[in-house]
Write an enzyme that holds these catalytic residues in place. Structure first.
Site, PDB file in Angstrom:
ATOM      1  CE  LYS A  88      58.936  49.982  51.636  1.00 28.11           C
ATOM      2  NZ  LYS A  88      59.292  49.892  50.219  1.00 28.11           N
ATOM      3  NE  ARG A 136      55.532  43.018  51.969  1.00 22.69           N
ATOM      4  CZ  ARG A 136      54.493  43.836  52.169  1.00 22.69           C
ATOM      5  NH1 ARG A 136      53.354  43.367  52.652  1.00 22.69           N
ATOM      6  NH2 ARG A 136      54.581  45.128  51.887  1.00 22.69           N
ATOM      7  NE  ARG A 137      53.008  46.994  49.830  1.00 18.33           N
ATOM      8  CZ  ARG A 137      53.868  48.006  49.687  1.00 18.33           C
ATOM      9  NH1 ARG A 137      54.292  48.352  48.487  1.00 18.33           N
ATOM     10  NH2 ARG A 137      54.306  48.664  50.752  1.00 18.33           N
ATOM     11  NE  ARG A 154      60.492  49.894  40.104  1.00 17.80           N
ATOM     12  CZ  ARG A 154      61.734  50.202  39.696  1.00 17.80           C
ATOM     13  NH1 ARG A 154      62.207  49.679  38.574  1.00 17.80           N
ATOM     14  NH2 ARG A 154      62.490  51.001  40.406  1.00 17.80           N
ATOM     15  NE  ARG A 160      55.328  53.285  43.124  1.00 15.64           N
ATOM     16  CZ  ARG A 160      55.880  52.229  43.702  1.00 15.64           C
ATOM     17  NH1 ARG A 160      55.137  51.392  44.392  1.00 15.64           N
ATOM     18  NH2 ARG A 160      57.168  51.991  43.601  1.00 15.64           N
ATOM     19  CB  CYS A 245      63.011  42.130  44.470  1.00 19.10           C
ATOM     20  SG  CYS A 245      63.283  43.704  45.286  1.00 19.10           S
TER      21      CYS A 245
END
Length: 315
Positions: A88, A136-137, A154, A160, A245
């Site tokens: 991806k 996208r999310r 990030r 995270r 992106c």
């Protein structure tokens, strides 16, 4: 290709885990003893721009190619012989002189919902803070729950998860595949549906990139034809949608009973609209199947793009 076969990899824990998997697989395919693996198939760690800059979204600093650029330069310069990327992260077009030589079998492509206090995405309270760096999310979450507050997240997986534990977010979204490979699958509260959260093109798959025209004996052993076929369809859609992106796009191909079904979508960044198309490839066994799968992706992606228009975020 003779020994040593040098593998170029990012330095993150996930990248090194994935490259280590491929190191062992290449070693097995080439008959290398475990004791000789580090010398015959060494990992060459390369820090990418995407790894160095952690305080901004990728769309602000040049896109996801920043995770591959320095490794591709090392390939072209002859400093490494094969690169391992998360598919991806690989841009739609290959740089001149390079190619994707093999696509190993895919991991779970779904997005993962992770939260300390809530068992599922639907359980999030009104106005909850959701962490993600993925446009996208973000768009998919807002399409379902416009009340959510999306904040940038990030860093590597450990970073995270720590920020979630520290209370910076009510929940975060990550790729299930990376958590599985790291052995962190226990943190997943819900594996989100492929319908509501259509994955990024190639999510869950790896790309083994080499210089064009170099034959490698391990390629056939590591390439998984059905995964490669599905990824070809998804990346065809990404090409048609000018996926980057700066665009919220998803594409996922499933193969079963001799046919491939591809679903493609683009969303408005704020989740206020989503455009989706689906189609099938009825013969996945022909010699031209991969080209046909890419063609299906290009067609469906083109239809979505025509319906949605330009949904890029302006910088």
């Amino acid at each position: 290709m003779t020994f040593p076969i040098r593998i170029g990899t990012r330095r993150s824990k996930l990248a090194l885990t994935q490259s280590g998997m491929m190191q062992r697989a290449i070693g097995r395919a080439m008959g290398v003893a475990d004791a000789d693996l580090a010398e015959a198939v060494p990992l060459v760690e390369i820090v990418t721009t995407g790894d160095r800059v952690q305080d901004r979204r990728l769309l602000e600093i040049g896109g996801k190619a920043l995770f591959t650029k320095e490794i591709e330069e090392a390939l072209l310069d002859g400093r490494v012989d094969v690169a391992v990327h998360s598919m991806k992260d690989v841009p739609a077009e290959q740089p001149p002189g390079l190619c994707i030589a093999a696509v190993p079998e895919r991991e779970d492509p779904r997005d993962a919902f992770i939260s300390t206090n809530f068992a599922s995405f639907d359980d999030l309270p009104m106005g909850a803070v959701l962490g993600t760096a993925s446009l996208r999310r973000q768009a998919q979450a807002l399409a379902l729950r416009p009340d959510l507050k999306i904040e940038m997240l990030r860093g590597n997986v450990d970073t995270r998860l720590k920020r979630l534990a520290d209370g910076d977010f009510d929940a975060i979204l990550l790729a299930t595949s990376g958590l599985n490979r790291l052995g962190f699958d226990a943190v997943i509260r819900e594996r989100l549906s492929l319908d509501a959260f259509l994955p990024a093109p190639g999510q869950g798959a790896l790309a083994l990139q080499t210089r064009e025209g170099e034959s490698a004996a391990w390629v056939a052993a590591l390439n998984h034809p059905l995964t490669a076929l599905a990824v070809a369809a998804e990346r065809g859609a990404m090409t048609a949608l000018e996926g980057s992106c700066r665009t919220a796009i998803g594409a996922h191909a499933e193969i079963g009973e001799g046919h491939l079904r591809l679903t493609v979508e683009m969303l408005a960044p704020d989740g206020s609209a989503r455009w989706r198309r689906a189609g099938e490839l009825v013969d996945v066994t022909s010699a031209e199947a991969e080209e046909a799968a890419r063609g299906l992706g290009l067609r469906l992606g083109g239809e979505v793009h025509a319906a949605a228009g330009d949904q890029r975020i302006d910088l």
